[in-house]
Design a protein around this motif. Structure first.
Motif, PDB file in Angstrom:
ATOM      1  N   MET A 177      86.652   3.771 -66.601  1.00 43.56           N
ATOM      2  CA  MET A 177      86.109   3.027 -67.737  1.00 43.56           C
ATOM      3  C   MET A 177      87.157   2.068 -68.290  1.00 43.56           C
ATOM      4  O   MET A 177      88.350   2.323 -68.212  1.00 43.56           O
ATOM      5  CB  MET A 177      85.622   3.979 -68.818  1.00 43.56           C
ATOM      6  N   ASP A 178      86.680   0.947 -68.841  1.00 39.78           N
ATOM      7  CA  ASP A 178      87.578  -0.094 -69.335  1.00 39.78           C
ATOM      8  C   ASP A 178      86.992  -0.684 -70.614  1.00 39.78           C
ATOM      9  O   ASP A 178      85.830  -1.110 -70.620  1.00 39.78           O
ATOM     10  CB  ASP A 178      87.737  -1.197 -68.285  1.00 39.78           C
ATOM     11  N   GLU A 179      87.786  -0.687 -71.679  1.00 40.19           N
ATOM     12  CA  GLU A 179      87.312  -1.250 -72.947  1.00 40.19           C
ATOM     13  C   GLU A 179      87.113  -2.760 -72.858  1.00 40.19           C
ATOM     14  O   GLU A 179      86.325  -3.334 -73.609  1.00 40.19           O
ATOM     15  CB  GLU A 179      88.291  -0.926 -74.076  1.00 40.19           C
ATOM     16  N   GLN A 180      87.828  -3.414 -71.933  1.00 43.10           N
ATOM     17  CA  GLN A 180      87.681  -4.852 -71.764  1.00 43.10           C
ATOM     18  C   GLN A 180      87.931  -5.224 -70.302  1.00 43.10           C
ATOM     19  O   GLN A 180      89.063  -5.277 -69.841  1.00 43.10           O
ATOM     20  CB  GLN A 180      88.632  -5.632 -72.677  1.00 43.10           C
ATOM     21  N   ASN A 181      86.844  -5.466 -69.581  1.00 44.55           N
ATOM     22  CA  ASN A 181      86.956  -5.889 -68.192  1.00 44.55           C
ATOM     23  C   ASN A 181      87.782  -7.171 -68.120  1.00 44.55           C
ATOM     24  O   ASN A 181      87.517  -8.131 -68.842  1.00 44.55           O
ATOM     25  CB  ASN A 181      85.550  -6.130 -67.625  1.00 44.55           C
ATOM     26  N   PRO A 182      88.821  -7.227 -67.257  1.00 44.04           N
ATOM     27  CA  PRO A 182      89.692  -8.402 -67.211  1.00 44.04           C
ATOM     28  C   PRO A 182      88.984  -9.679 -66.776  1.00 44.04           C
ATOM     29  O   PRO A 182      89.498 -10.781 -67.021  1.00 44.04           O
ATOM     30  CB  PRO A 182      90.776  -8.000 -66.202  1.00 44.04           C
ATOM     31  N   PHE A 183      87.806  -9.568 -66.155  1.00 45.43           N
ATOM     32  CA  PHE A 183      87.087 -10.746 -65.682  1.00 45.43           C
ATOM     33  C   PHE A 183      85.945 -11.155 -66.606  1.00 45.43           C
ATOM     34  O   PHE A 183      85.673 -12.336 -66.779  1.00 45.43           O
ATOM     35  CB  PHE A 183      86.542 -10.500 -64.271  1.00 45.43           C
ATOM     36  N   THR A 184      85.263 -10.167 -67.203  1.00 47.49           N
ATOM     37  CA  THR A 184      84.093 -10.476 -68.038  1.00 47.49           C
ATOM     38  C   THR A 184      84.335 -10.245 -69.520  1.00 47.49           C
ATOM     39  O   THR A 184      83.599 -10.773 -70.353  1.00 47.49           O
ATOM     40  CB  THR A 184      82.892  -9.620 -67.600  1.00 47.49           C
ATOM     41  N   GLY A 185      85.343  -9.432 -69.858  1.00 51.47           N
ATOM     42  CA  GLY A 185      85.592  -9.098 -71.252  1.00 51.47           C
ATOM     43  C   GLY A 185      84.681  -8.012 -71.780  1.00 51.47           C
ATOM     44  O   GLY A 185      84.782  -7.615 -72.948  1.00 51.47           O
ATOM     45  N   LYS A 205      78.916   3.004 -76.871  1.00 52.54           N
ATOM     46  CA  LYS A 205      80.235   3.186 -77.450  1.00 52.54           C
ATOM     47  C   LYS A 205      81.217   3.688 -76.409  1.00 52.54           C
ATOM     48  O   LYS A 205      80.891   4.507 -75.561  1.00 52.54           O
ATOM     49  CB  LYS A 205      80.163   4.167 -78.631  1.00 52.54           C
ATOM     50  N   LEU A 206      82.445   3.170 -76.507  1.00 44.88           N
ATOM     51  CA  LEU A 206      83.528   3.611 -75.642  1.00 44.88           C
ATOM     52  C   LEU A 206      84.803   3.654 -76.458  1.00 44.88           C
ATOM     53  O   LEU A 206      85.240   2.638 -77.008  1.00 44.88           O
ATOM     54  CB  LEU A 206      83.696   2.661 -74.454  1.00 44.88           C
ATOM     55  N   ASP A 207      85.384   4.833 -76.588  1.00 46.85           N
ATOM     56  CA  ASP A 207      86.644   5.006 -77.321  1.00 46.85           C
ATOM     57  C   ASP A 207      87.666   5.679 -76.419  1.00 46.85           C
ATOM     58  O   ASP A 207      87.401   6.747 -75.858  1.00 46.85           O
ATOM     59  CB  ASP A 207      86.436   5.872 -78.579  1.00 46.85           C
TER      60      ASP A 207
END
Length: 209
Positions: A177-185, A205-207
């Motif tokens: 899981m990623d809070e901010q995809n490096p390609f799409t945000g 939600k993702l924490d």
């Protein structure tokens, strides 16, 4: 020894399912006698077997037993994706992850995901649970044993095992899981449970701590 010899290298090259002995990890394991293990190869005779290597498992299959090869060739090429970052080890830290929302599978079908996992720096394995419900395909995946939680700057992964539709079959789980995809945000997750995969933007939600 495991952290130094396999855990750290796996983290440096971005692997999430190798490097540690834990539920859900791929079993690439070498059993050796530390008192007798020695590399016999040299420049004049480079093709020499090491001594003291007793057993070797590759992808969970025994390739060498009692020092003898058995012909099993279970190795495979390892591919690295954008959501497998090079990172420092986090097994000596306290961390926690919560996920609640919807994600799509490879066919565009949405599934509900609920995950709450934490692991302290002194814990041998995480505590918590993971559930995925795909009503359209009548799929319910529920965690059984949790193996290892890793986190790094808004990114996290965990491995473990799960049961499908309350059956007795135990399947390996890889959850990234990623809070901010490096390609799409976007907030993205990738869930692989044997042949079942749900990957894409998380609506929910993702924490990660």
């Amino acid at each position: 020894m495991i952290k130094k010899m396999t855990g750290l290298p796996a983290n440096i090259i971005g692997m999430v399912d190798r490097g540690f002995i834990a539920e859900g990890m791929v079993a690439d394991i070498t059993v050796f006698d530390e008192n007798t293990v020695i590399d016999k190869a040299d420049f004049d005779n480079p093709k020499q077997y090491a001594e003291g290597i007793e057993h070797v498992l590759v992808n969970g299959q025994v390739a060498l037993k009692d020092g003898e090869l058995n012909g099993i060739q279970a190795g495979q090429a390892l591919k690295r994706s954008y959501d497998m970052p090079s990172r420092p080890m986090s097994v000596d830290q306290n961390h926690r992850v919560k996920v609640h929302g919807n994600v799509e599978n490879k066919d565009g079908k949405a599934a509900k995901v609920h995950l709450t996992i934490k692991q302290g720096k002194d814990d041998l394995q995480p505590k918590g649970s993971f559930n995925l419900i795909d009503k359209e395909n009548n799929i319910h995946i529920k965690s059984t044993d949790l193996g290892l939680l890793q986190t790094y700057e808004g990114w996290a992964s965990f491995v473990g095992t799960a049961k499908l539709n309350n059956s007795d079959t135990i399947l390996p789980v890889i959850f990234k899981m990623d809070e901010q995809n490096p390609f799409t945000g976007d907030r993205t997750i990738d869930i692989q449970v044997d042949e079942y995969q749900y990957k894409g933007e998380l609506n929910g939600k993702l924490d990660i701590e």
